[in-house]
Design a protein around this motif. Structure first.
Motif, short mmCIF file in Angstrom:
data_model
loop_
_atom_site.label_atom_id
_atom_site.label_comp_id
_atom_site.label_asym_id
_atom_site.label_seq_id
_atom_site.Cartn_x
_atom_site.Cartn_y
_atom_site.Cartn_z
N ALA A 190 -45.81 121.17 -6.89
CA ALA A 190 -45.29 121.07 -8.26
C ALA A 190 -46.23 121.82 -9.20
CB ALA A 190 -45.20 119.60 -8.67
N ASP A 191 -45.69 122.19 -10.37
CA ASP A 191 -46.53 122.83 -11.37
C ASP A 191 -47.70 121.90 -11.70
OD1 ASP A 191 -47.34 124.76 -13.21
OD2 ASP A 191 -46.08 123.95 -14.81
N HIS A 192 -48.90 122.41 -11.61
CA HIS A 192 -50.16 121.69 -11.80
C HIS A 192 -50.44 120.71 -10.67
CE1 HIS A 192 -51.11 123.44 -15.68
NE2 HIS A 192 -49.82 123.41 -15.88
N GLY A 193 -49.69 120.86 -9.58
CA GLY A 193 -49.91 120.02 -8.41
C GLY A 193 -50.89 120.66 -7.46
N HIS A 194 -51.19 119.94 -6.38
CA HIS A 194 -52.17 120.37 -5.40
C HIS A 194 -51.55 121.37 -4.41
CE1 HIS A 194 -56.02 119.93 -3.41
NE2 HIS A 194 -55.37 119.93 -2.26
N LEU A 195 -52.21 122.51 -4.22
CA LEU A 195 -51.78 123.48 -3.20
C LEU A 195 -52.06 122.89 -1.82
CD1 LEU A 195 -53.14 126.91 -4.47
CD2 LEU A 195 -50.84 126.48 -3.68
N PRO A 196 -51.07 122.84 -0.93
CA PRO A 196 -51.32 122.32 0.41
C PRO A 196 -52.36 123.16 1.15
CG PRO A 196 -48.97 122.46 -0.03
CD PRO A 196 -49.67 123.16 -1.16
N ARG A 197 -53.10 122.53 2.03
CA ARG A 197 -54.15 123.20 2.80
C ARG A 197 -53.63 124.42 3.56
NH1 ARG A 197 -59.23 122.70 4.09
NH2 ARG A 197 -59.98 123.25 6.16
N ARG A 198 -52.37 124.40 3.92
CA ARG A 198 -51.77 125.54 4.63
C ARG A 198 -51.94 126.84 3.84
NH1 ARG A 198 -45.77 127.40 5.27
NH2 ARG A 198 -46.01 128.60 7.18
N HIS A 199 -51.99 126.74 2.52
CA HIS A 199 -52.07 127.92 1.67
C HIS A 199 -53.49 128.26 1.24
CE1 HIS A 199 -47.79 127.68 1.76
NE2 HIS A 199 -47.82 126.47 1.23
N ALA A 200 -54.45 127.43 1.62
CA ALA A 200 -55.86 127.66 1.26
C ALA A 200 -56.49 128.68 2.19
CB ALA A 200 -56.64 126.35 1.30
N GLY A 201 -57.47 129.40 1.68
CA GLY A 201 -58.20 130.39 2.48
C GLY A 201 -58.95 129.75 3.64
N ASN A 202 -59.37 128.50 3.49
CA ASN A 202 -60.04 127.81 4.59
C ASN A 202 -59.07 126.87 5.31
OD1 ASN A 202 -59.91 126.08 2.40
ND2 ASN A 202 -61.98 125.31 2.61
N GLY A 203 -57.77 127.14 5.13
CA GLY A 203 -56.71 126.47 5.87
C GLY A 203 -56.01 127.54 6.71
N ASP A 204 -54.69 127.57 6.64
CA ASP A 204 -53.93 128.59 7.39
C ASP A 204 -53.84 129.92 6.64
OD1 ASP A 204 -53.50 126.74 9.40
OD2 ASP A 204 -51.55 126.13 8.62
N ASN A 205 -54.19 129.92 5.35
CA ASN A 205 -54.19 131.13 4.51
C ASN A 205 -52.83 131.83 4.51
OD1 ASN A 205 -55.52 132.77 2.65
ND2 ASN A 205 -56.00 134.29 4.20
N VAL A 206 -51.77 131.04 4.34
CA VAL A 206 -50.41 131.55 4.27
C VAL A 206 -49.98 131.52 2.81
CG1 VAL A 206 -48.01 131.08 4.94
CG2 VAL A 206 -49.86 130.75 6.59
N GLY B 50 -52.95 141.76 0.31
CA GLY B 50 -52.06 140.60 0.36
C GLY B 50 -52.73 139.32 -0.12
N TRP B 51 -52.16 138.21 0.29
CA TRP B 51 -52.61 136.88 -0.12
C TRP B 51 -54.01 136.59 0.41
CZ3 TRP B 51 -51.94 132.95 -3.27
CH2 TRP B 51 -52.39 131.69 -2.93
N GLY B 52 -54.85 136.08 -0.46
CA GLY B 52 -56.18 135.60 -0.08
C GLY B 52 -56.33 134.22 -0.69
N GLY B 53 -55.94 133.21 0.03
CA GLY B 53 -55.88 131.85 -0.50
C GLY B 53 -57.21 131.34 -1.02
N PRO B 54 -57.14 130.39 -1.96
CA PRO B 54 -58.36 129.80 -2.51
C PRO B 54 -59.11 129.01 -1.45
CG PRO B 54 -56.44 128.59 -3.25
CD PRO B 54 -55.93 129.78 -2.51
N ILE B 55 -60.40 128.92 -1.62
CA ILE B 55 -61.23 128.12 -0.72
C ILE B 55 -61.39 126.75 -1.34
CG2 ILE B 55 -63.47 127.94 0.44
CD1 ILE B 55 -61.79 130.36 1.35
N ALA B 56 -60.79 125.75 -0.70
CA ALA B 56 -60.89 124.39 -1.20
C ALA B 56 -62.33 123.92 -1.08
CB ALA B 56 -59.97 123.47 -0.41
N SER B 57 -62.83 123.29 -2.13
CA SER B 57 -64.21 122.82 -2.11
C SER B 57 -64.24 121.40 -2.66
CB SER B 57 -65.10 123.74 -2.93
OG SER B 57 -64.63 123.82 -4.26
N PRO B 58 -65.29 120.65 -2.31
CA PRO B 58 -65.38 119.28 -2.84
C PRO B 58 -65.61 119.31 -4.34
CG PRO B 58 -67.32 119.84 -1.51
CD PRO B 58 -66.38 121.00 -1.45
N GLY B 59 -65.27 118.22 -4.98
CA GLY B 59 -65.45 118.15 -6.43
C GLY B 59 -64.15 118.40 -7.17
N GLU B 60 -64.28 118.74 -8.43
CA GLU B 60 -63.13 118.98 -9.29
C GLU B 60 -62.31 120.16 -8.77
OE1 GLU B 60 -60.60 118.18 -12.38
OE2 GLU B 60 -62.40 117.03 -11.87
#
Length: 184
Positions: A49-65, A130-140
């Motif tokens: 959702a808008d302003h929602g959490h990106l699933p790990r599948r789309h994170a650079g340290n996930g599946d990076n899709v 192409g796509w380079g997903g964000p790297i999820a990190s602890p914290g905010e």
């Protein structure tokens, strides 16, 4: 009182044909400015959702899709679309997570992890195309803004461009704009 990104998006969807003055709200340190005039493009994702959490599948340290996106409300005068995704919490001048120009304006979206036939995929912040997903990190969680631009003519943007420079060119030339924010 400063408006939130969601309030701005709601207003733009409710008033798609009105001219909007360039707005720089305090929440974004001047980095989520809107074009001088625009029609409202409704940009969405079934993955978040808008302003929602990106699933790990789309994170650079996930599946990076790349996430699936859909849109509506493209102005008739658009001859191409451009898609930009960047972190608004990163230092200014950073590379985009995703920049695609030359998207056919008749398209209504992109599926997850799909290519972009007939379009030009630019280099991301990791030095890849192409796509380079964000790297999820602890914290905010950080905010990642997806912007879809409707352009009246083909745009020329260097292959290896900063997010700030790309946004400036696209803001100046767009006839329509839609925004979607994800957190990671």
């Amino acid at each position: 009182m400063a408006l939130t990104p969601r309030q701005i998006g709601d207003w733009l969807r409710a008033h798609p044909t009105e001219a909007v003055a360039r707005t720089r709200q305090p929440y974004d340190n001047g980095r989520l400015g809107y074009p001088r005039t625009m029609t409202g493009i409704d940009l969405r994702s079934p993955a978040f959702a808008d302003h929602g959490h990106l699933p790990r599948r789309h994170a650079g340290n996930g599946d990076n899709v790349s996430p699936p996106l859909s849109w509506s409300g493209i102005p008739r005068e658009a001859s191409e679309l451009a898609l930009l995704c960047e972190s608004v919490d990163a230092p200014p001048g950073g590379r985009p997570l995703w920049l695609v120009t030359g998207i056919d304006p008749r398209r209504t979206g992109l599926e997850a992890g799909t290519g972009h036939p007939g379009s030009h995929v630019h280099r991301n912040g990791y030095g890849d195309n192409g796509w380079g997903g964000p790297i999820a990190s602890p914290g905010e969680p950080h905010r990642y803004v997806f912007r879809l631009y409707a352009l009246p003519a083909p745009v020329s943007i260097p292959h290896d461009v900063t997010a700030d420079a790309a946004r400036e060119v696209l803001d100046d030339q767009s006839v329509g704009h839609g925004t979607l924010v994800g957190r990671c």
